[in-house]
Design a protein around this motif. Structure first.
Motif, short mmCIF file in Angstrom:
data_model
loop_
_atom_site.label_atom_id
_atom_site.label_comp_id
_atom_site.label_asym_id
_atom_site.label_seq_id
_atom_site.Cartn_x
_atom_site.Cartn_y
_atom_site.Cartn_z
N ASP A 138 15.27 -18.48 -0.50
CA ASP A 138 13.82 -18.51 -0.41
C ASP A 138 13.30 -17.63 0.73
O ASP A 138 12.31 -16.92 0.59
N ASN A 181 10.89 -14.41 0.25
CA ASN A 181 9.57 -14.38 0.89
C ASN A 181 9.43 -13.22 1.87
O ASN A 181 8.38 -12.58 1.94
N GLY A 206 9.12 -9.92 -0.02
CA GLY A 206 7.81 -9.80 -0.65
C GLY A 206 6.68 -9.58 0.34
O GLY A 206 5.64 -9.03 -0.03
N ALA A 226 12.55 -17.63 -5.35
CA ALA A 226 11.16 -17.80 -5.79
C ALA A 226 10.86 -19.24 -6.15
O ALA A 226 9.74 -19.72 -5.98
N VAL A 252 10.86 -8.21 -7.03
CA VAL A 252 10.28 -9.33 -6.27
C VAL A 252 8.85 -9.59 -6.73
O VAL A 252 8.45 -10.74 -6.96
N ARG A 253 8.07 -8.54 -6.88
CA ARG A 253 6.67 -8.70 -7.31
C ARG A 253 6.60 -9.33 -8.70
O ARG A 253 5.82 -10.26 -8.94
N GLN A 271 7.69 -12.98 -8.67
CA GLN A 271 6.66 -13.82 -8.04
C GLN A 271 5.55 -14.14 -9.04
O GLN A 271 5.11 -15.30 -9.15
N THR A 321 6.82 -16.53 -11.69
CA THR A 321 6.95 -17.89 -11.15
C THR A 321 5.59 -18.57 -11.04
O THR A 321 5.43 -19.73 -11.40
N GLU A 322 4.59 -17.82 -10.56
CA GLU A 322 3.24 -18.37 -10.43
C GLU A 322 2.69 -18.80 -11.78
O GLU A 322 1.90 -19.76 -11.88
#
Length: 253
Positions: free
Chosen positions: A108, A112, A115, A143, A240-241, A244, A247-248
């Motif tokens: 994690d 983070n 990102g 993530a 990564v973008r 993310q 995941t959101e």
């Protein structure tokens, strides 16, 4: 009064006066001790100065070196994390932290930090890291804060984040091309028809990759790049973008 007691009293008074008239601030005192290699006192005064001036990055670098001399790795990491929070442009801060997180399976924190790295630093990080299946799986674990995963690749395959191979093996060190990445992400989406279509230099409209790529661009998971090359290895910052956003939106959980 015996002479020796008289001299002791004079010395004591002199020292007290010297302390009273010492106009140096904590930073100047810290530097004086640092130059004399009085590391404990240097740390004391650097920290005192930081309490009043928390944004003083120069002091943080001095503190980092003090802790390095003491061999205090935990304190060194704490200083680097503070510098990263200040959005320093020093790539050494990020590469050192990422290496530490990677070594300690802190998925994690790795995710983070990567990102949140400033834009000028990301190309430097992308030049150091290659997106393998294993790194992709670690990013997914980071993530979703799945710190307890002992085998990220197996976890990602079981969850459907990574496609399985026909022979059942994981091939952790295989690199992921943009083409692999497009299919991997699109497998998690609903098969809706894109509302917009864009020209691509290296992906024909007849290619099996074109529709999935348009779907990912149309939903904002990938950024439109006309010259995107399906044979290129995926930049980690791009992965990564996308992870993310996925995941959101609940595609990766």
């Amino acid at each position: 009064m015996p002479r020796r007691y008289y001299l002791f009293t004079v010395v004591l008074v002199f020292l007290q006066c010297a302390a009273i008239f010492d106009r140096r601030n904590d930073f100047e005192k810290a530097i004086a001790h640092y130059q004399k290699a009085d590391i404990d006192y240097a740390i004391l005064y650097f920290n005192r100065y930081l309490e009043k001036n928390p944004g003083a990055d120069t002091v943080l670098y001095f503190l980092y070196d003090c802790y390095r001399r003491q061999g205090d790795q935990s304190a060194q990491i704490g200083i680097l994390e503070t510098l990263a929070q200040h959005e320093t442009r020093d790539p050494h801060v990020y590469t050192t932290l990422l290496r530490h997180y990677d070594t300690n399976n802190a998925y994690d924190r790795f995710f983070n930090l990567y990102g949140s790295a400033p834009d000028p630093v990301r190309p430097i990080l992308d030049a150091r890291y290659v997106l393998t299946r294993e790194l992709y799986a670690r990013l997914c674990a980071g993530a979703t804060h799945t710190a307890a995963v002992h085998d990220p690749v197996r976890h990602a395959v079981v969850r459907g984040y990574l496609p399985s191979t026909p022979d059942g093996l994981y091939y952790e060190q295989d690199t992921m091309t943009v083409g692999n990445f497009i299919i991997t992400l699109d497998n998690l989406l609903e098969p809706v028809y894109p509302k917009h279509f864009y020209p691509l230099a290296h992906i024909s409209e007849r290619s099996f990759l074109y529709l999935p790529c348009m779907r990912l661009i149309d939903t904002g998971i990938l950024t439109y790049q006309r010259d995107i090359d399906p044979d290129m290895v995926v930049p980690v910052s791009m992965a990564v973008r996308a992870i993310q956003i996925m995941t959101e939106r609940g595609y990766i959980d």
